[in-house]
Design an enzyme around this catalytic site. Structure first.
Site, PDB file in Angstrom:
ATOM      1  N   GLY A   1     121.550 142.548 125.009  1.00 13.73           N
ATOM      2  CA  GLY A   1     121.992 142.211 126.368  1.00 13.73           C
ATOM      3  C   GLY A   1     120.853 141.846 127.282  1.00 13.73           C
ATOM      4  O   GLY A   1     120.892 142.106 128.487  1.00 13.73           O
ATOM      5  N   GLY A   2     119.814 141.221 126.732  1.00  9.66           N
ATOM      6  CA  GLY A   2     118.608 140.950 127.499  1.00  9.66           C
ATOM      7  C   GLY A   2     118.720 139.838 128.524  1.00  9.66           C
ATOM      8  O   GLY A   2     117.799 139.667 129.336  1.00  9.66           O
TER       9      GLY A   2
ATOM     10  N   GLY B   1     121.335 139.855 130.537  1.00  6.18           N
ATOM     11  CA  GLY B   1     122.123 140.479 131.595  1.00  6.18           C
ATOM     12  C   GLY B   1     121.234 140.896 132.751  1.00  6.18           C
ATOM     13  O   GLY B   1     120.003 140.752 132.707  1.00  6.18           O
ATOM     14  N   PHE B   2     121.844 141.438 133.775  1.00  4.79           N
ATOM     15  CA  PHE B   2     121.136 141.823 134.992  1.00  4.79           C
ATOM     16  C   PHE B   2     120.046 142.857 134.714  1.00  4.79           C
ATOM     17  O   PHE B   2     118.862 142.658 135.032  1.00  4.79           O
ATOM     18  CB  PHE B   2     122.168 142.347 135.992  1.00  4.79           C
TER      19      PHE B   2
ATOM     20  N   THR C   1     126.494 154.859 131.722  1.00  2.00           N
ATOM     21  CA  THR C   1     126.876 154.838 133.137  1.00  2.00           C
ATOM     22  C   THR C   1     127.286 156.218 133.640  1.00  2.00           C
ATOM     23  O   THR C   1     127.691 157.087 132.847  1.00  2.00           O
ATOM     24  CB  THR C   1     128.056 153.866 133.335  1.00  2.00           C
ATOM     25  N   ASP C   2     127.215 156.402 134.954  1.00  2.00           N
ATOM     26  CA  ASP C   2     127.704 157.638 135.563  1.00  2.00           C
ATOM     27  C   ASP C   2     129.223 157.733 135.526  1.00  2.00           C
ATOM     28  O   ASP C   2     129.806 158.810 135.686  1.00  2.00           O
ATOM     29  CB  ASP C   2     127.210 157.770 137.003  1.00  2.00           C
ATOM     30  N   GLU C   3     129.898 156.613 135.291  1.00  2.00           N
ATOM     31  CA  GLU C   3     131.359 156.594 135.341  1.00  2.00           C
ATOM     32  C   GLU C   3     132.007 157.406 134.222  1.00  2.00           C
ATOM     33  O   GLU C   3     133.189 157.737 134.305  1.00  2.00           O
ATOM     34  CB  GLU C   3     131.866 155.157 135.339  1.00  2.00           C
TER      35      GLU C   3
ATOM     36  N   TYR D   1     137.017 150.770 130.978  1.00  2.00           N
ATOM     37  CA  TYR D   1     135.558 150.573 130.887  1.00  2.00           C
ATOM     38  C   TYR D   1     134.837 151.893 130.658  1.00  2.00           C
ATOM     39  O   TYR D   1     134.063 152.044 129.697  1.00  2.00           O
ATOM     40  CB  TYR D   1     135.024 149.901 132.150  1.00  2.00           C
TER      41      TYR D   1
ATOM     42  N   LYS E   1     132.652 153.368 127.374  1.00  2.00           N
ATOM     43  CA  LYS E   1     131.263 153.809 127.442  1.00  2.00           C
ATOM     44  C   LYS E   1     131.133 155.284 127.039  1.00  2.00           C
ATOM     45  O   LYS E   1     130.131 155.684 126.433  1.00  2.00           O
ATOM     46  CB  LYS E   1     130.706 153.589 128.845  1.00  2.00           C
TER      47      LYS E   1
END
Length: 353
Positions: free
Chosen positions: A10-11, A13-14, A135-137, A161, A165
């Site tokens: 995913g390089g 990506g953001f 993620t924190d989610e 999502y 994860k």
């Protein structure tokens, strides 16, 4: 055979592109594996075309044969797994891609890493690390009076999502516990900064302001997120690789808990000074409250004391990072013009996350 310092998924990506820029600036060799989905941006690394220590492969992490070949050819010393579907609204409208990328894709990364790791000699095995960026989610929603959640917090994902994860994290833990694969999991908060795809809250708001369009805000905008500047997140990942313990988890947050509506209001205020509207109008006049999305988590908050004990601290204050981000988007408005048309046109998308 000469080994590669880092394999990054995913390089383009953001977060991935920020990570690769950091690695190359510190003279590391990097292999970038990216499927080039809608949110990828090859321009984020356009200055690296002639970089001798950088190679890019357009591959899907669900293609295990391609992964095996890349591992065999480049023999990475570290793997940082960032490739993922990440937008909650998209997961609500189409969860299948999230299951494939975030669960099956992570399995393939774990399997390829494990088979490669087993082929190494004892000294090489000791050096190899696989970082799963999460993620924190996965921890679910907190109430206003809950303390920030630490690495021992229970997983309570509320969206397709975050569930995908969470599954990815659990697979990583299982491969460490069962196969002794040297896995470390990091969980981060909302990232912001240059090059972020404009479906996310901050670039979306900036884009709407610059185009004098309505700024959609879910519900009453009272949802709380902890915001971290992307470069701080990257240094946190690298600190975990250098100092973190195999098999453990590390929260990477910045303790910047802010309501979504306050984020939008501050962006409007900064733009009022940097690029005033005509006729003495204010950008916050563009705010438009819309129906909330299903299962919208009210608050995320991470306890980041564990990574701080490794000697890491975020360098960017909230306002400093936000001002830098806004100025970048003003100076690179063509990025918004070019990429905003990629935004999925579903009913809920293009609103704040």
């Amino acid at each position: 055979m000469k080994k590669t310092d880092f394999l990054v998924t995913g390089g383009y990506g953001f977060i991935g592109s920020s990570l690769i820029r950091n690695l190359l600036s510190n003279d590391h060799s990097v292999i970038n594996v990216d499927k080039l989905t809608y949110s990828s941006n090859i321009n984020s690394l356009e200055t690296l075309e002639d970089e001798k220590k950088y190679r890019f492969y357009k591959e899907d992490i669900c293609n295990e044969k391609a992964l095996f070949a890349i591992f065999d050819k480049y023999r990475p010393l570290n793997v940082i797994h960032l490739a993922a579907e990440t937008h909650v609204d998209r997961s609500i409208d189409g969860p299948e891609n999230f299951i494939n990328s975030n669960i099956l894709g992570t399995y393939n990364i774990l399997n390829a890493s494990y088979l490669f790791w087993k082929s190494l000699n004892d000294n090489e095995r000791e050096k190899f690390k696989l970082i799963l960026v999460s993620t924190d989610e996965v921890y679910g929603s907190l109430s206003s009076d809950d303390v920030p959640i630490d690495e021992n917090g229970l997983y309570k994902p509320n969206s397709p999502y975050s569930a995908s994860k969470a599954a990815s994290d659990h697979l990583g833990r299982a491969w460490f516990k069962t196969y002794k694969l040297p896995v470390i999991i990091t969980n981060t908060t909302n990232n912001y900064g240059p090059w972020q795809f404009p479906e996310k809250l901050i670039p979306l708001t900036i884009n709407k302001c610059l185009k004098y369009e309505k700024i959609p805000v879910y519900g009453d905008g009272s949802q709380i997120r902890d915001w971290i500047y992307v470069e701080d997140h990257v240094t946190g990942i690298l600190k975990v690789i250098e100092e973190g313990n195999i098999g453990e988890k590390y929260n990477i947050g910045a303790n910047n808990e802010i309501r979504n509506i306050d984020v939008v209001e501050l962006i409007c205020s900064i733009l009022d000074n940097l690029k005033p509207m005509k006729d003495n109008l204010k950008y916050n006049s563009l705010i438009n409250y819309v129906d909330d999305r299903p299962g919208h988590d009210s608050r995320y908050s991470l306890d980041n004391n564990k990574i701080k004990n490794l000697g890491w601290e975020p360098k960017f204050t909230w306002k400093k990072g936000l001002e830098k981000t806004i100025k970048w988007y003003i100076d690179n408005s063509e990025f918004l013009e070019k990429d905003v048309n990629k935004i999925y046109s579903g009913e809920r998308l293009g609103r704040i996350t």
